[in-house]
Scaffold this motif. Structure first.
Motif, PDB file in Angstrom:
ATOM      1  N   THR A  33       3.963  13.668  -2.295  1.00 48.96           N
ATOM      2  CA  THR A  33       2.519  13.652  -1.742  1.00 48.96           C
ATOM      3  C   THR A  33       2.572  12.134  -0.962  1.00 48.96           C
ATOM      4  O   THR A  33       3.562  11.186  -1.168  1.00 48.96           O
ATOM      5  CB  THR A  33       1.504  13.397  -2.745  1.00 48.96           C
ATOM      6  OG1 THR A  33       1.918  12.595  -3.786  1.00 48.96           O
ATOM      7  CG2 THR A  33       1.439  14.947  -3.460  1.00 48.96           C
ATOM      8  N   GLU A  88      -1.660   6.624  -0.776  1.00 48.97           N
ATOM      9  CA  GLU A  88      -2.715   6.265  -0.008  1.00 48.97           C
ATOM     10  C   GLU A  88      -2.445   4.716   0.474  1.00 48.97           C
ATOM     11  O   GLU A  88      -3.102   4.476   1.705  1.00 48.97           O
ATOM     12  CB  GLU A  88      -4.053   6.152  -0.875  1.00 48.97           C
ATOM     13  CG  GLU A  88      -4.281   7.435  -1.242  1.00 48.97           C
ATOM     14  CD  GLU A  88      -5.784   7.346  -2.097  1.00 48.97           C
ATOM     15  OE1 GLU A  88      -6.598   6.730  -1.210  1.00 48.97           O
ATOM     16  OE2 GLU A  88      -5.818   8.122  -2.931  1.00 48.97           O
ATOM     17  N   VAL A 103      -5.593  14.026  -1.141  1.00 46.95           N
ATOM     18  CA  VAL A 103      -6.655  13.314  -1.748  1.00 46.95           C
ATOM     19  C   VAL A 103      -7.601  12.283  -1.004  1.00 46.95           C
ATOM     20  O   VAL A 103      -8.852  12.444  -0.928  1.00 46.95           O
ATOM     21  CB  VAL A 103      -5.991  12.398  -2.743  1.00 46.95           C
ATOM     22  CG1 VAL A 103      -6.830  11.072  -3.381  1.00 46.95           C
ATOM     23  CG2 VAL A 103      -5.387  13.020  -4.040  1.00 46.95           C
ATOM     24  N   ARG A 148     -11.712  13.137  -0.282  1.00 43.87           N
ATOM     25  CA  ARG A 148     -12.524  12.074  -0.592  1.00 43.87           C
ATOM     26  C   ARG A 148     -13.157  11.743   0.482  1.00 43.87           C
ATOM     27  O   ARG A 148     -14.450  11.503   0.434  1.00 43.87           O
ATOM     28  CB  ARG A 148     -11.715  10.821  -0.775  1.00 43.87           C
ATOM     29  CG  ARG A 148     -12.712   9.719  -1.453  1.00 43.87           C
ATOM     30  CD  ARG A 148     -12.021   8.363  -1.762  1.00 43.87           C
ATOM     31  NE  ARG A 148     -11.012   8.438  -2.722  1.00 43.87           N
ATOM     32  CZ  ARG A 148      -9.700   8.301  -2.681  1.00 43.87           C
ATOM     33  NH1 ARG A 148      -9.258   8.091  -1.526  1.00 43.87           N
ATOM     34  NH2 ARG A 148      -8.893   8.155  -3.483  1.00 43.87           N
ATOM     35  N   ASP A 184      -3.196  16.080  -9.040  1.00 45.37           N
ATOM     36  CA  ASP A 184      -4.242  15.904  -7.956  1.00 45.37           C
ATOM     37  C   ASP A 184      -5.367  16.956  -7.902  1.00 45.37           C
ATOM     38  O   ASP A 184      -6.551  16.636  -7.478  1.00 45.37           O
ATOM     39  CB  ASP A 184      -3.492  16.112  -6.728  1.00 45.37           C
ATOM     40  CG  ASP A 184      -2.531  14.795  -6.460  1.00 45.37           C
ATOM     41  OD1 ASP A 184      -2.648  13.738  -7.338  1.00 45.37           O
ATOM     42  OD2 ASP A 184      -1.977  14.889  -5.459  1.00 45.37           O
ATOM     43  N   GLN A 234      -8.155  15.448  -9.712  1.00 48.32           N
ATOM     44  CA  GLN A 234      -8.895  14.277  -9.171  1.00 48.32           C
ATOM     45  C   GLN A 234      -9.707  15.085  -8.131  1.00 48.32           C
ATOM     46  O   GLN A 234     -10.816  14.417  -7.854  1.00 48.32           O
ATOM     47  CB  GLN A 234      -7.768  13.458  -8.385  1.00 48.32           C
ATOM     48  CG  GLN A 234      -8.333  12.264  -7.730  1.00 48.32           C
ATOM     49  CD  GLN A 234      -6.972  11.221  -7.294  1.00 48.32           C
ATOM     50  OE1 GLN A 234      -5.888  11.464  -7.319  1.00 48.32           O
ATOM     51  NE2 GLN A 234      -7.606  10.116  -6.750  1.00 48.32           N
ATOM     52  N   LEU A 235      -9.249  15.838  -7.347  1.00 48.88           N
ATOM     53  CA  LEU A 235     -10.182  16.579  -6.373  1.00 48.88           C
ATOM     54  C   LEU A 235     -11.483  16.965  -7.070  1.00 48.88           C
ATOM     55  O   LEU A 235     -12.495  16.911  -6.485  1.00 48.88           O
ATOM     56  CB  LEU A 235      -9.526  17.472  -5.541  1.00 48.88           C
ATOM     57  CG  LEU A 235      -8.154  17.484  -4.682  1.00 48.88           C
ATOM     58  CD1 LEU A 235      -7.526  18.568  -4.285  1.00 48.88           C
ATOM     59  CD2 LEU A 235      -8.451  16.213  -3.850  1.00 48.88           C
TER      60      LEU A 235
END
Length: 380
Positions: A142, A145, A311, A315, A341, A344-345
């Motif tokens: 992935t 960020e 992600v 967001r 993930d 998290q989503l």
């Protein structure tokens, strides 16, 4: 290995260069050692076998010759259809080419769903032993960020260090050439030498020519011959009646990810199930997706992301929806998404997450209808 053999076994059809498709590209971006495995297989074929020492091993095969003639006939017929439309440009502009690709993939997926086309590990022989290659941290690549702000900082530093006047002149010359219909190659080279970024170059040309949005290939007319959709269509009709209008589903492709097959097939199946579908193609910004959802008054949003940037993109979309007072519009996400993930989503507020193992599109459609119905009842 299979892809490599297809372009190497026949000397007459042999590729001069072979891509490095890695074994796990269906799961995410290949890691460096995944790509190295692919390279090693090519090297084994080239240097540990004698395949390259011989002529075409298919010469004289009646079966191969028969199939080649069939393919040539089909290709000529297709070219005649395109020529009758006015040529390739016309066939692109009227959406024929893209729609043909989408419809072909639709037939393929229906065959997989129905079991007529076997995909090992998907619709047959799905039980498997856990593998360290596909589980744990780093199993699916992935995009961290921190990559985006770091790249932005490098870009800003690059622009600050270049000759500002030379850059400004290069862009002005490029704009003039584009506006006057002159060849833009020389001013483009001058832009590169002046340190103009590809983003600046593209923005300049968009300001002159506008931005091309290719046909999506997703027609507006629902097919009536789709098998197995009757139950879902009944659900769509019932919920649409309770809503007072047809369920409206926006399918969005945020970011630079150009892999559109999944989004297109979701859009086609939703259309065939009786929903009203909004799909504007690939490479949209979160702002554009939220704006479309607002303007179209959609009941649900589906995001398709296969770039590894799910992600931050999700967001961003969720935050923009809340800012617009649209936090009551449910969002579902599909793509290459590791389990950690996925959690998290869902913490962001995503209603459901779908990955490559969720290949039964009718079941996804039923889920979407249920999510819309549940949200409508909650808001009532």
């Amino acid at each position: 290995l299979i892809e490599m053999l297809a372009v190497t076994l026949s000397k007459k059809a042999r590729a001069r260069a072979v891509q490095l498709p890695a074994w796990n590209e269906a799961l995410g971006l290949p890691r460096s050692f995944d790509q190295q495995w692919s390279l090693r297989m090519q090297q084994v074929l080239a240097y540990e076998t004698d395949l390259l020492d011989y002529g075409d091993i298919f010469d004289g095969s009646r079966e191969i010759e028969r199939r080649v003639e069939e393919l040539k006939g089909e290709a000529r017929a297709e070219l005649e259809r395109i020529e009758a439309m006015g040529g390739a440009v016309a066939a692109v502009e009227n959406s024929y080419m893209k729609q043909a690709l989408v419809e072909s993939n639709t037939r393929r997926l229906e065959a997989i769903e129905g079991g007529d086309q076997v995909v090992v590990g998907v619709n047959r022989w799905t039980e498997t032993e856990p593998s360290p290659l596909t589980t744990g941290e780093g199993a699916i690549l992935t995009v961290p960020e921190h990559v985006e702000p770091e790249q932005i900082a490098r870009l800003q530093a690059w622009r600050a260090a270049r000759d500002a006047k030379a850059a400004e002149k290069a862009l002005a010359d490029l704009r003039s050439a584009a506006q006057e219909g002159r060849n833009i190659m020389e001013p483009s080279i001058a832009c590169a030498k002046a340190g103009i970024t590809t983003g600046e170059w593209g923005t300049c040309l968009r300001e002159v020519f506008g931005e091309y949005r290719a046909p999506t290939g997703v027609g507006r007319t629902a097919r009536v011959d789709t098998q197995g959709l009757d139950a879902v269509r009944t659900e769509v009709d019932a919920v649409s009646a309770r809503l007072g209008r047809r369920i409206k589903f926006l399918v969005g492709k945020p970011g630079l990810d150009g892999h559109s097959n999944g989004a297109e097939q979701i859009a086609v199946r939703a259309r065939d199930a009786g929903m009203e579908v909004v799909y504007e193609g690939i490479r949209l910004t979160p702002a554009e997706i939220v704006n479309a959802a607002l303007e179209e008054s959609v009941h649900i949003i589906g995001l398709s992301i296969l770039s590894g940037s799910h992600v931050p993109l999700v967001r961003d979309v969720m935050e923009r929806l809340r800012a617009e007072g649209m936090d009551d519009v449910p969002v579902v996400v599909g793509g290459i998404i590791p389990p950690e993930d996925e959690a998290q989503l869902k913490a962001f507020g995503v209603a459901a997450v779908y990955t490559p193992k969720n290949f039964e599109l009718n079941r996804i459609m039923s889920d979407i209808v249920s999510i819309v119905d549940r949200e409508a009842q909650r808001a009532a």
